[in-house]
Design an enzyme around this catalytic site. Structure first.
Site, PDB file in Angstrom:
ATOM      1  N   CYS A  46       0.728  -1.095  -0.071  1.00  0.00           N
ATOM      2  CA  CYS A  46      -0.018   0.077   0.045  1.00  0.00           C
ATOM      3  C   CYS A  46       0.874   1.163   0.052  1.00  0.00           C
ATOM      4  O   CYS A  46       0.752   2.129  -0.859  1.00  0.00           O
ATOM      5  CB  CYS A  46      -0.952  -0.155   1.349  1.00  0.00           C
ATOM      6  SG  CYS A  46      -2.191  -1.262   1.132  1.00  0.00           S
ATOM      7  N   THR A  47       2.004   1.327   0.807  1.00  0.00           N
ATOM      8  CA  THR A  47       2.681   2.351   0.881  1.00  0.00           C
ATOM      9  C   THR A  47       3.424   2.788  -0.418  1.00  0.00           C
ATOM     10  O   THR A  47       3.412   3.889  -1.013  1.00  0.00           O
ATOM     11  CB  THR A  47       4.078   2.293   2.144  1.00  0.00           C
ATOM     12  OG1 THR A  47       3.188   2.150   3.022  1.00  0.00           O
ATOM     13  CG2 THR A  47       4.750   3.356   2.026  1.00  0.00           C
TER      14      THR A  47
END
Length: 152
Positions: A46-47
């Site tokens: 996600c990051t």
């Protein structure tokens, strides 16, 4: 099942990382929307995805397009995440009622309690024009979003 291309995008109002209400209808008639669901802030894939969007932001936030990233995290977590990663676009909290917007788009994983990696390109009239849904460990290709936006 995720909603399909040609479907009217379900309306939602969610709080962003600053506690401000953001609705899909805020952009109707004005901007195309890239609506990106992701499982959780502070996780590796996600990051990486959200920072890649940050690094290409003019393609996704401009006079024609608005990027909206949605997770099931609380607005407080999203604020810290945005500050830590330098994310200046709206991170929307689908925390409570838990997963309501994710469910409306058919991308909520009931077993895991979070959104799948679903992306929806929504035109100015509110119609879904392109979509992709990946499993939790599988990052998406931002170039596909650009192609979909160019096709509008």
């Amino acid at each position: 099942m995720a909603i399909e291309v040609g479907t009217q995008a379900p309306e939602f109002t969610l709080k962003d990382q600053h506690g401000q209400a953001v609705s899909l209808s805020d952009f109707k008639g004005d901007k195309n929307v890239v609506l990106l669901f992701y499982p959780f802030a502070f996780t590796g894939v996600c990051t990486g995805e959200l920072c890649a969007l940050r690094d290409e932001l003019p393609k996704f936030v401009n006079d024609e397009v608005q990027l909206l990233a949605v997770s099931n995290d609380s607005p407080f977590s999203l604020r810290v995440f945005a500050e830590q990663e330098g994310l200046e676009y709206p991170l929307l909290s689908d925390f409570w009622p838990h997963g309501e917007a994710s469910r409306a788009y058919g991308v909520f994983d009931e077993e895991k309690g979070c959104a799948l990696r679903g992306t929806f390109v929504i035109d100015k009239q509110g119609t879904v024009r392109w979509t992709v849904v990946n499993g939790l460990p599988d990052a998406r290709d931002l170039n596909e979003y650009v192609k979909a936006l160019d096709a509008l």
